[in-house]
Design an enzyme around this catalytic site. Structure first.
Site, short mmCIF file in Angstrom:
data_model
loop_
_atom_site.label_atom_id
_atom_site.label_comp_id
_atom_site.label_asym_id
_atom_site.label_seq_id
_atom_site.Cartn_x
_atom_site.Cartn_y
_atom_site.Cartn_z
N ARG A 129 0.92 -1.29 -0.01
CA ARG A 129 -0.17 0.12 0.14
C ARG A 129 0.92 1.25 -0.18
O ARG A 129 1.80 1.29 0.59
CB ARG A 129 -1.20 -0.22 1.07
CG ARG A 129 -0.38 0.15 2.66
CD ARG A 129 -1.54 0.62 3.51
NE ARG A 129 -0.84 0.89 4.79
CZ ARG A 129 -1.20 0.37 5.86
NH1 ARG A 129 -1.86 -0.69 6.20
NH2 ARG A 129 -0.63 0.92 7.02
N GLU B 169 -7.87 -2.72 5.59
CA GLU B 169 -7.35 -3.74 4.95
C GLU B 169 -8.05 -5.15 4.81
O GLU B 169 -9.30 -5.25 5.20
CB GLU B 169 -6.18 -4.25 6.03
CG GLU B 169 -4.95 -2.95 6.03
CD GLU B 169 -4.16 -3.18 4.77
OE1 GLU B 169 -4.26 -4.12 4.22
OE2 GLU B 169 -3.28 -2.40 4.77
#
Ligand code: MN
Length: 489
Positions: free
Chosen positions: A169, A288
């Protein structure tokens, strides 16, 4: 069958499949709105309900604040689409990837013009601004900032010269700055960044966005199947039967994926830490895969961006963190890794593996076991232990017999209801490191858990004891061809 070798050919294939791609000209804001739409249309996975499982991918043609730019989401968001994109049956995907990991084809560097470099923006130009160049969406209103969720990060180890591709990310932090989240002790690009830091050097890194889905899925292989030095692009090469084509970057000593839609070129700065939500101060990063908001990290690494290159009329590709897309990318390599390990140790005893969406493709695996002789009793539990070794982040294993459909949750839970007794068929292995994003694996949850990320690995053995197989035969129906009675429909 049309050949898929980049994002555009993948989208063309999806267009040819009824109900697999929705396109819209309605303007959409990449800040939270786009993900908000797709949550209802097709996110699935561990996304908060209501959402839609097995919904279509989407292509947004009109992105607020951007000209001549599209955003694609959900491309690999269903097993059915991945199967079509890989020319494979949906239930055979794990086996296909297992074979590919064993016959890798290394990438090649091509010369001449690369599609990803049709347009070049150098960070040294005065109006260079990542916010204006990359339509990076946020998943939710409390995200730390615009995220690159499907960037193929590519770097080379300073000592060995071996390269690696992994998805991390990355959040846009400034005009020429990105934060990148690298887990400590990772065996991929994190290890390279740590070594470069010891040497006092920056680590060149290319981030290719909008590529062949074969690369997106295979880049998610983990050690021990792909130890440090195993370039996962070689598995994508095996999948396509030809090498992935790389091209030299324009501003750094590294290669990028030649037919990507976008490439961000930069350098990971040695010893510089970034607070991920330094601009938003929300405390959160982005949602997430377990379905919860990830906490903003205070230990992200900093990428100083040197250039952005892209195709003409580029297509940004994104995904929602907890969506089914993550399940495909994490889960299919998990299935392949478990199959590779159990097939070596117990050939023929495990017929197939399903990394179930409820665990984001990482926490839960269902193993289909075959017991044919009395000494096979207990081998199913041996297989579960092997699965935990093949994929260290795995938390739960459900074992079922060969007459259970491991891709049908109702059927798996049927086995748990009729072939399982909680006091004798649960095997617990406490105190093992699994995965830090599981919120129940923390000392606050139970003092016996010594640190975040330590879990109790558990086997749910829902197989029939070999000696009792005859007593557990399912009711059999008359074999007919139903088409005759359905003809009028
Ligand atoms: Mn990797």
């Amino acid at each position: 069958m049309s050949e898929v070798n980049d994002l555009r050919s993948a989208l063309e294939l999806l267009k040819s499949m009824p109900g697999q791609l929705v396109e819209t000209d309605e303007e959409v804001d990449p800040a939270a709105e786009l993900a908000g739409v797709y949550r209802y249309v097709g996110a699935g996975g561990t996304v908060m309900r209501p959402t839609r499982v097995d919904g279509p991918a989407m292509l947004f043609h009109n992105i607020k604040g951007f000209q001549n730019t599209k955003v694609a989401i959900g491309v690999v968001g269903s097993r059915k689409r991945v199967a079509a994109l890989f020319h494979c049956k949906s239930e055979e995907l794990g086996k296909l990837l297992c074979r590919c990991a064993q016959q890798p084809i290394d990438p090649v560097v091509i010369h001449g013009e690369a599609p990803c470099q049709e347009i070049i923006h150098l960070a040294s130009e005065p109006d260079f601004d990542l916010h204006k160049l990359i339509p990076a969406p946020t998943n939710t209103p409390v995200d730390a900032g615009p995220y690159i969720t499907l960037g193929m990060c590519y770097a080379t180890h300073p000592d060995t010269g071996c390269s690696d591709v992994t998805i991390h990310r990355m959040c846009i932090q400034g005009k020429d700055e990105l934060s990148i989240f690298l887990q400590l002790g990772s065996r991929h690009i994190g290890a390279m960044a740590e070594r470069a830091t010891e040497l006092g050097q920056p680590l060149p890194i290319s981030v290719s966005i909008g590529v062949d889905p074969a690369i997106e899925v295979t880049s998610c292989f983990e050690p021990p199947t792909t130890p440090l030095g195993f370039n996962e692009l070689s598995i994508a090469g095996a999948l396509r039967g030809k090498p992935v084509e790389l091209h030299k970057c324009v501003s750094i000593h590294e290669n990028c994926i030649a037919n990507a839609e976008y490439v961000i070129e930069g350098e990971i700065q040695p010893g510089v830490q970034v607070v991920e939500d330094q601009n938003s101060h929300t405390g959160y990063a982005m949602p997430e895969f377990p379905g919860y908001n990830g906490k903003a990290s205070h230990e992200c690494w900093l990428i100083k961006v040197k250039a952005v290159t892209h195709r003409r009329h580029p297509i940004m590709q994104t995904c929602i963190g907890p969506s089914a897309e993550h399940v495909s990318m994490a889960g299919l390599p998990t299935e392949a890794s478990i199959l590779q390990m159990v097939e070596k140790a117990l050939p023929g005893k495990i017929l197939n593996v399903h990394a179930h969406p409820s665990g984001g493709g990482k926490y839960l695996a269902i193993l289909q076991c075959r017991k044919t002789v009395p000494t096979d009793e207990g081998k199913q539990r041996q297989a579960a232990l092997l699965a935990f070794s093949a994929f260290p982040e795995l938390k739960h294993v459900i074992l079922v017999d060969e007459d259970v459909d491991i891709f049908d949750t109702d059927d798996v839970l049927w086995a748990m209801n009729t072939r399982f007794q909680g006091d004798r068929d649960i095997v617990t292995i406490p105190g093992v490191r699994c995965h830090p994003l599981d919120p129940s694996s923390s000392p606050e949850y139970d003092p016996s858990i010594l640190s975040r990320g330590i879990s109790c690995k558990t086997i749910f053995d829902c197989t029939v004891p070999f000696s009792m197989k005859e007593k557990f035969k399912r009711a059999e129906f008359m074999e007919v061809d139903p088409a005759h009675w359905l003809a009028e429909n």
